[in-house]
Scaffold this motif. Structure first.
Motif, PDB file in Angstrom:
ATOM      1  N   GLU A 132      87.863 -29.255  59.131  1.00  0.00           N
ATOM      2  CA  GLU A 132      88.657 -28.259  58.414  1.00  0.00           C
ATOM      3  C   GLU A 132      89.085 -27.137  59.345  1.00  0.00           C
ATOM      4  O   GLU A 132      88.380 -26.793  60.305  1.00  0.00           O
ATOM      5  CB  GLU A 132      87.863 -27.682  57.235  1.00  0.00           C
ATOM      6  CG  GLU A 132      86.625 -26.912  57.607  1.00  0.00           C
ATOM      7  CD  GLU A 132      86.003 -26.180  56.431  1.00  0.00           C
ATOM      8  OE1 GLU A 132      86.681 -25.984  55.402  1.00  0.00           O
ATOM      9  OE2 GLU A 132      84.822 -25.779  56.560  1.00  0.00           O
ATOM     10  N   LEU A 133      90.222 -26.569  59.016  1.00  0.00           N
ATOM     11  CA  LEU A 133      90.760 -25.452  59.780  1.00  0.00           C
ATOM     12  C   LEU A 133      90.044 -24.169  59.362  1.00  0.00           C
ATOM     13  O   LEU A 133      89.925 -23.875  58.175  1.00  0.00           O
ATOM     14  CB  LEU A 133      92.264 -25.331  59.513  1.00  0.00           C
ATOM     15  CG  LEU A 133      93.021 -24.248  60.250  1.00  0.00           C
ATOM     16  CD1 LEU A 133      92.998 -24.491  61.754  1.00  0.00           C
ATOM     17  CD2 LEU A 133      94.456 -24.188  59.744  1.00  0.00           C
ATOM     18  N   VAL A 134      89.600 -23.426  60.352  1.00  0.00           N
ATOM     19  CA  VAL A 134      88.833 -22.203  60.093  1.00  0.00           C
ATOM     20  C   VAL A 134      89.667 -20.957  60.332  1.00  0.00           C
ATOM     21  O   VAL A 134      89.686 -20.038  59.513  1.00  0.00           O
ATOM     22  CB  VAL A 134      87.572 -22.166  60.980  1.00  0.00           C
ATOM     23  CG1 VAL A 134      86.843 -20.834  60.843  1.00  0.00           C
ATOM     24  CG2 VAL A 134      86.643 -23.325  60.634  1.00  0.00           C
ATOM     25  N   ALA A 135      90.351 -20.906  61.480  1.00  0.00           N
ATOM     26  CA  ALA A 135      91.097 -19.697  61.839  1.00  0.00           C
ATOM     27  C   ALA A 135      92.203 -20.060  62.819  1.00  0.00           C
ATOM     28  O   ALA A 135      92.056 -20.996  63.607  1.00  0.00           O
ATOM     29  CB  ALA A 135      90.167 -18.661  62.466  1.00  0.00           C
ATOM     30  N   VAL A 136      93.287 -19.307  62.748  1.00  0.00           N
ATOM     31  CA  VAL A 136      94.438 -19.519  63.625  1.00  0.00           C
ATOM     32  C   VAL A 136      94.877 -18.178  64.198  1.00  0.00           C
ATOM     33  O   VAL A 136      94.883 -17.167  63.491  1.00  0.00           O
ATOM     34  CB  VAL A 136      95.625 -20.137  62.853  1.00  0.00           C
ATOM     35  CG1 VAL A 136      96.826 -20.308  63.773  1.00  0.00           C
ATOM     36  CG2 VAL A 136      95.234 -21.461  62.233  1.00  0.00           C
ATOM     37  N   MET A 137      95.237 -18.204  65.471  1.00  0.00           N
ATOM     38  CA  MET A 137      95.874 -17.037  66.074  1.00  0.00           C
ATOM     39  C   MET A 137      97.161 -17.499  66.749  1.00  0.00           C
ATOM     40  O   MET A 137      97.141 -18.402  67.583  1.00  0.00           O
ATOM     41  CB  MET A 137      94.949 -16.352  67.078  1.00  0.00           C
ATOM     42  CG  MET A 137      95.628 -15.183  67.798  1.00  0.00           C
ATOM     43  SD  MET A 137      94.510 -14.176  68.772  1.00  0.00           S
ATOM     44  CE  MET A 137      94.169 -12.861  67.599  1.00  0.00           C
ATOM     45  N   SER A 138      98.268 -16.868  66.402  1.00  0.00           N
ATOM     46  CA  SER A 138      99.543 -17.207  67.019  1.00  0.00           C
ATOM     47  C   SER A 138      99.613 -16.669  68.435  1.00  0.00           C
ATOM     48  O   SER A 138      98.775 -15.860  68.863  1.00  0.00           O
ATOM     49  CB  SER A 138     100.687 -16.620  66.185  1.00  0.00           C
ATOM     50  OG  SER A 138     100.726 -15.210  66.359  1.00  0.00           O
ATOM     51  N   SER A 139     100.622 -17.089  69.159  1.00  0.00           N
ATOM     52  CA  SER A 139     100.811 -16.563  70.513  1.00  0.00           C
ATOM     53  C   SER A 139     101.076 -15.064  70.483  1.00  0.00           C
ATOM     54  O   SER A 139     100.770 -14.355  71.443  1.00  0.00           O
ATOM     55  CB  SER A 139     101.949 -17.295  71.221  1.00  0.00           C
ATOM     56  OG  SER A 139     103.151 -17.165  70.482  1.00  0.00           O
ATOM     57  N   GLY A 140     101.583 -14.585  69.376  1.00  0.00           N
ATOM     58  CA  GLY A 140     101.874 -13.164  69.243  1.00  0.00           C
ATOM     59  C   GLY A 140     100.718 -12.336  68.724  1.00  0.00           C
ATOM     60  O   GLY A 140     100.811 -11.104  68.654  1.00  0.00           O
ATOM     61  N   GLY A 141      99.637 -13.003  68.332  1.00  0.00           N
ATOM     62  CA  GLY A 141      98.445 -12.288  67.922  1.00  0.00           C
ATOM     63  C   GLY A 141      98.190 -12.222  66.433  1.00  0.00           C
ATOM     64  O   GLY A 141      97.178 -11.666  65.998  1.00  0.00           O
ATOM     65  N   SER A 142      99.068 -12.765  65.611  1.00  0.00           N
ATOM     66  CA  SER A 142      98.806 -12.759  64.175  1.00  0.00           C
ATOM     67  C   SER A 142      97.736 -13.791  63.852  1.00  0.00           C
ATOM     68  O   SER A 142      97.598 -14.797  64.554  1.00  0.00           O
ATOM     69  CB  SER A 142     100.079 -13.029  63.392  1.00  0.00           C
ATOM     70  OG  SER A 142     100.612 -14.278  63.741  1.00  0.00           O
ATOM     71  N   THR A 143      96.996 -13.525  62.789  1.00  0.00           N
ATOM     72  CA  THR A 143      95.844 -14.366  62.467  1.00  0.00           C
ATOM     73  C   THR A 143      95.857 -14.798  61.004  1.00  0.00           C
ATOM     74  O   THR A 143      96.387 -14.099  60.136  1.00  0.00           O
ATOM     75  CB  THR A 143      94.529 -13.632  62.736  1.00  0.00           C
ATOM     76  OG1 THR A 143      94.494 -12.428  61.965  1.00  0.00           O
ATOM     77  CG2 THR A 143      94.391 -13.289  64.216  1.00  0.00           C
ATOM     78  N   THR A 144      95.279 -15.961  60.749  1.00  0.00           N
ATOM     79  CA  THR A 144      95.020 -16.430  59.400  1.00  0.00           C
ATOM     80  C   THR A 144      93.641 -17.069  59.375  1.00  0.00           C
ATOM     81  O   THR A 144      93.179 -17.588  60.398  1.00  0.00           O
ATOM     82  CB  THR A 144      96.064 -17.443  58.912  1.00  0.00           C
ATOM     83  OG1 THR A 144      96.105 -18.535  59.842  1.00  0.00           O
ATOM     84  CG2 THR A 144      97.437 -16.837  58.813  1.00  0.00           C
TER      85      THR A 144
END
Length: 113
Positions: A45-57
């Motif tokens: 399962e997906l836990v956390a994401v950070m974009s190249s620009g620094g936004s997070t989910t």
């Protein structure tokens, strides 16, 4: 491409761990990065994401407890895990959010009650 996760271990419920994942073979700074986990007998399962620009989910189950961050100079993504629960026990991996790369070995996190 190599993704090497580290920093796992055995911790009591309520404790903290900081995971690291070093990436090589990619232009790290232009890639979104994510942490995944797989518990025994369950799907990854997906836990956390950070974009190249620094936004997070974050997944709802970890929001407010886990923090993803990155150091582009070190080609490394981190996962700070606080207030750990036994249900956080899993092997943790990093990858692109679209799972573009081969999975590394992951790092085992075990939370005892």
């Amino acid at each position: 491409v190599q993704l090497q996760a580290s920093g796992g271990g055995l911790v009591q419920a309520g404790g903290s761990l900081r995971l690291s994942c070093a990436a090589s073979g990619i232009v790290f700074s232009t890639n979104a990065m994510a942490w995944y986990r797989q518990a025994p007998g369950k799907q990854r399962e997906l836990v956390a994401v950070m974009s190249s620009g620094g936004s997070t989910t974050y997944a709802g189950s970890v929001k407010g407890r886990f923090t993803i961050s990155r150091d582009n100079a070190r080609n490394t993504v981190y996962l700070q895990m606080n207030s750990l629960k036994p249900e956080d026990t899993a092997v943790y991996y990093c990858n692109h959010p679209m799972q573009r790369y081969d999975w590394g070995q992951g790092t085992q996190v075990t939370v005892s009650s």
